[in-house]
Scaffold this motif. Structure first.
Motif, PDB file in Angstrom:
ATOM      1  N   SER A  28     -24.525 -46.422   0.656  1.00  0.00           N
ATOM      2  CA  SER A  28     -23.289 -45.891   0.084  1.00  0.00           C
ATOM      3  C   SER A  28     -22.081 -46.252   0.933  1.00  0.00           C
ATOM      4  N   VAL A  29     -22.259 -46.175   2.247  1.00  0.00           N
ATOM      5  CA  VAL A  29     -21.165 -46.541   3.159  1.00  0.00           C
ATOM      6  C   VAL A  29     -20.846 -48.030   3.032  1.00  0.00           C
ATOM      7  N   TYR A  30     -21.868 -48.874   2.933  1.00  0.00           N
ATOM      8  CA  TYR A  30     -21.638 -50.305   2.784  1.00  0.00           C
ATOM      9  C   TYR A  30     -20.860 -50.607   1.505  1.00  0.00           C
ATOM     10  N   ILE A  31     -21.257 -49.976   0.420  1.00  0.00           N
ATOM     11  CA  ILE A  31     -20.579 -50.204  -0.865  1.00  0.00           C
ATOM     12  C   ILE A  31     -19.150 -49.678  -0.831  1.00  0.00           C
ATOM     13  N   ALA A  32     -18.964 -48.461  -0.332  1.00  0.00           N
ATOM     14  CA  ALA A  32     -17.627 -47.870  -0.274  1.00  0.00           C
ATOM     15  C   ALA A  32     -16.706 -48.678   0.639  1.00  0.00           C
ATOM     16  N   SER A  33     -17.218 -49.109   1.768  1.00  0.00           N
ATOM     17  CA  SER A  33     -16.409 -49.901   2.696  1.00  0.00           C
ATOM     18  C   SER A  33     -16.008 -51.228   2.070  1.00  0.00           C
ATOM     19  N   SER A  34     -16.934 -51.850   1.373  1.00  0.00           N
ATOM     20  CA  SER A  34     -16.619 -53.115   0.713  1.00  0.00           C
ATOM     21  C   SER A  34     -15.583 -52.928  -0.386  1.00  0.00           C
ATOM     22  N   LEU A  35     -15.685 -51.847  -1.128  1.00  0.00           N
ATOM     23  CA  LEU A  35     -14.693 -51.571  -2.176  1.00  0.00           C
ATOM     24  C   LEU A  35     -13.309 -51.351  -1.584  1.00  0.00           C
ATOM     25  N   VAL A  36     -13.231 -50.607  -0.488  1.00  0.00           N
ATOM     26  CA  VAL A  36     -11.938 -50.377   0.162  1.00  0.00           C
ATOM     27  C   VAL A  36     -11.354 -51.695   0.658  1.00  0.00           C
ATOM     28  N   LEU A  37     -12.202 -52.557   1.221  1.00  0.00           N
ATOM     29  CA  LEU A  37     -11.715 -53.856   1.682  1.00  0.00           C
ATOM     30  C   LEU A  37     -11.258 -54.732   0.516  1.00  0.00           C
ATOM     31  N   LEU A  38     -11.951 -54.662  -0.608  1.00  0.00           N
ATOM     32  CA  LEU A  38     -11.529 -55.431  -1.787  1.00  0.00           C
ATOM     33  C   LEU A  38     -10.195 -54.928  -2.326  1.00  0.00           C
ATOM     34  N   ILE A  39     -10.022 -53.623  -2.352  1.00  0.00           N
ATOM     35  CA  ILE A  39      -8.740 -53.051  -2.786  1.00  0.00           C
ATOM     36  C   ILE A  39      -7.637 -53.443  -1.814  1.00  0.00           C
ATOM     37  N   SER A  40      -7.925 -53.411  -0.532  1.00  0.00           N
ATOM     38  CA  SER A  40      -6.941 -53.826   0.473  1.00  0.00           C
ATOM     39  C   SER A  40      -6.574 -55.296   0.308  1.00  0.00           C
ATOM     40  N   ALA A  41      -7.549 -56.110  -0.056  1.00  0.00           N
ATOM     41  CA  ALA A  41      -7.281 -57.531  -0.280  1.00  0.00           C
ATOM     42  C   ALA A  41      -6.317 -57.735  -1.443  1.00  0.00           C
ATOM     43  N   VAL A  42      -6.520 -56.983  -2.514  1.00  0.00           N
ATOM     44  CA  VAL A  42      -5.629 -57.100  -3.673  1.00  0.00           C
ATOM     45  C   VAL A  42      -4.221 -56.624  -3.313  1.00  0.00           C
ATOM     46  N   VAL A  43      -4.123 -55.501  -2.615  1.00  0.00           N
ATOM     47  CA  VAL A  43      -2.809 -54.987  -2.214  1.00  0.00           C
ATOM     48  C   VAL A  43      -2.119 -55.975  -1.281  1.00  0.00           C
ATOM     49  N   SER A  44      -2.866 -56.526  -0.331  1.00  0.00           N
ATOM     50  CA  SER A  44      -2.288 -57.500   0.601  1.00  0.00           C
ATOM     51  C   SER A  44      -1.879 -58.782  -0.103  1.00  0.00           C
ATOM     52  N   LEU A  45      -2.595 -59.136  -1.133  1.00  0.00           N
ATOM     53  CA  LEU A  45      -2.246 -60.337  -1.881  1.00  0.00           C
ATOM     54  C   LEU A  45      -0.872 -60.192  -2.534  1.00  0.00           C
ATOM     55  N   THR A  47       1.522 -57.894  -1.586  1.00  0.00           N
ATOM     56  CA  THR A  47       2.588 -57.478  -0.666  1.00  0.00           C
ATOM     57  C   THR A  47       2.757 -58.457   0.490  1.00  0.00           C
ATOM     58  N   GLY A  48       1.699 -58.753   1.189  1.00  0.00           N
ATOM     59  CA  GLY A  48       1.794 -59.589   2.374  1.00  0.00           C
ATOM     60  C   GLY A  48       1.971 -61.060   2.074  1.00  0.00           C
ATOM     61  N   TYR A  49       1.611 -61.484   0.892  1.00  0.00           N
ATOM     62  CA  TYR A  49       1.697 -62.903   0.566  1.00  0.00           C
ATOM     63  C   TYR A  49       3.135 -63.345   0.339  1.00  0.00           C
ATOM     64  N   LYS A  50       4.048 -62.395   0.166  1.00  0.00           N
ATOM     65  CA  LYS A  50       5.453 -62.725  -0.034  1.00  0.00           C
ATOM     66  C   LYS A  50       6.160 -63.018   1.283  1.00  0.00           C
ATOM     67  N   VAL A  51       5.542 -62.645   2.386  1.00  0.00           N
ATOM     68  CA  VAL A  51       6.133 -62.816   3.708  1.00  0.00           C
ATOM     69  C   VAL A  51       5.752 -64.199   4.240  1.00  0.00           C
ATOM     70  N   SER A  52       6.649 -64.807   4.991  1.00  0.00           N
ATOM     71  CA  SER A  52       6.366 -66.149   5.494  1.00  0.00           C
ATOM     72  C   SER A  52       5.512 -66.141   6.766  1.00  0.00           C
ATOM     73  N   PHE A  53       5.186 -64.967   7.304  1.00  0.00           N
ATOM     74  CA  PHE A  53       4.386 -64.843   8.520  1.00  0.00           C
ATOM     75  C   PHE A  53       2.922 -65.125   8.174  1.00  0.00           C
ATOM     76  N   LEU A  54       2.348 -66.167   8.770  1.00  0.00           N
ATOM     77  CA  LEU A  54       1.016 -66.655   8.391  1.00  0.00           C
ATOM     78  C   LEU A  54      -0.100 -65.605   8.469  1.00  0.00           C
ATOM     79  N   PRO A  55      -0.190 -64.769   9.522  1.00  0.00           N
ATOM     80  CA  PRO A  55      -1.277 -63.780   9.544  1.00  0.00           C
ATOM     81  C   PRO A  55      -1.276 -62.827   8.342  1.00  0.00           C
ATOM     82  N   PHE A  56      -0.104 -62.501   7.811  1.00  0.00           N
ATOM     83  CA  PHE A  56      -0.054 -61.641   6.630  1.00  0.00           C
ATOM     84  C   PHE A  56      -0.611 -62.367   5.408  1.00  0.00           C
TER      85      PHE A  56
END
Length: 81
Positions: A28-45, A47-56
């Motif tokens: 359950s922890v593995y699945i929940a953690s992966s889901l949170v990371l996937l949601i974070s990836a979408v949010v970062s895509l 928000t952070g993709y608009k910034v010119s700073f490469l790590p974002f």
């Protein structure tokens, strides 16, 4: 806050893996953690993709790879997720 969340996810996955990696709670922890990371990836895509700073711009890919590695590790435990 994103950094604190990532550290927490990593420590949580590490803790359940050390205690009992083939339990239902660990899966359950593995699945929940992966889901949170996937949601974070979408949010970062969006928000952070608009910034010119490469790590974002790399964050969505790092989050996706991390989620895949957690799920793959959970599947390798023999029990499957």
């Amino acid at each position: 806050m994103e950094g604190v969340a990532l550290i927490f996810i990593g420590l949580l996955v590490l803790t359940v893996t050390i205690i009992d990696p083939i339990s239902t709670v660990a899966a359950s922890v593995y699945i929940a953690s992966s889901l949170v990371l996937l949601i974070s990836a979408v949010v970062s895509l969006f928000t952070g993709y608009k910034v010119s700073f490469l790590p974002f711009k790399l964050c969505p890919f790092i989050f996706l790879v991390s989620a895949a590695l957690i799920l793959a590790g959970g599947l390798q435990q023999g029990r499957g997720i």
